[in-house]
Design an enzyme around this catalytic site. Structure first.
Site, PDB file in Angstrom:
ATOM      1  N   GLU A 166       0.807  -1.215   0.000  1.00  0.00           N
ATOM      2  CA  GLU A 166       0.000   0.000   0.000  1.00  0.00           C
ATOM      3  C   GLU A 166       0.845   1.272   0.000  1.00  0.00           C
ATOM      4  OE1 GLU A 166      -2.826  -0.463   3.210  1.00  0.00           O
ATOM      5  OE2 GLU A 166      -4.045  -1.834   2.004  1.00  0.00           O
ATOM      6  N   ASN A 190      -6.454   0.353  -6.170  1.00  0.00           N
ATOM      7  CA  ASN A 190      -6.337  -1.107  -6.126  1.00  0.00           C
ATOM      8  C   ASN A 190      -7.487  -1.766  -6.902  1.00  0.00           C
ATOM      9  OD1 ASN A 190      -5.769  -3.757  -5.536  1.00  0.00           O
ATOM     10  ND2 ASN A 190      -5.474  -3.414  -3.348  1.00  0.00           N
ATOM     11  N   TYR A 193     -13.610  -8.075  -5.064  1.00  0.00           N
ATOM     12  CA  TYR A 193     -14.754  -7.847  -4.177  1.00  0.00           C
ATOM     13  C   TYR A 193     -16.072  -7.850  -4.954  1.00  0.00           C
ATOM     14  CZ  TYR A 193     -11.343  -6.693  -0.560  1.00  0.00           C
ATOM     15  OH  TYR A 193     -10.315  -6.739   0.342  1.00  0.00           O
TER      16      TYR A 193
END
Length: 166
Positions: A27, A125, A132
């Site tokens: 990240e 991302n 998801y």
């Protein structure tokens, strides 16, 4: 080979911290991690612990982490499960580890009577967002994440004033 998903237990702190640091690297926040194994021991396994984790293992090695806690929805009158971190070692991505962790969290949420599961995704991302969506999640439109931390919390608590002086 299918991953084995289990609740984190004392002795997992080094593996959990390794994955937290790897997530921070991914990240682009490598220097942000100040957590220690001792902090993880206290917060995950200490008396009255409010933070939980599931570990994914392949061949007995920890390769995935889902770190979470409960929150509460006044609208539903039920708890929710907030996923703070989901991490899978790069070498084992696309092997079903992330899905298995999310399934385990959904089972946990059901067992605890949770009305929903929430988490945040970095806006760059795209791979995570695609994953998801594939598992049936949707972006929570209209809501923005907000945060106050460190000195800002201290200043607000002690003086009632914001850090910026506004």
């Amino acid at each position: 080979m299918s991953p084995v998903i289990r609740a984190a237990a004392p002795g997992d702190e080094a593996a959990i911290l390794r994955m937290i640091r790897a997530l921070a690297d991914f990240e682009r926040e490598s220097d942000a991690v100040i957590a220690t194994e001792a902090m993880l021991t206290e917060n995950l396994f200490g008396e009255g612990a409010q933070v939980h984790a599931h570990i994914a293992e392949l061949d007995g090695r920890a390769v995935g982490l889902a770190l979470w806690f409960l929150n509460y929805s006044t609208w539903t009158g039920r708890p929710g499960l907030y996923l703070e971190d989901l991490f899978v070692d790069p070498a084992t991505r696309k092997s079903g580890v992330a899905r298995a962790l999310m399934v385990a969290l959904a089972e946990e949420a059901m067992a605890r009577g949770c009305a929903r599961m929430d988490w945040a995704v970095l806006d760059w991302n795209v791979e995570a967002m695609t994953f998801y969506e594939r598992i049936g999640a949707k972006r929570n439109e209209g809501w923005q994440p907000w945060r106050i931390e460190g000195e800002g919390i201290e200043r607000l608590a002690l003086t009632g004033q914001p850090l910026t002086g506004k």
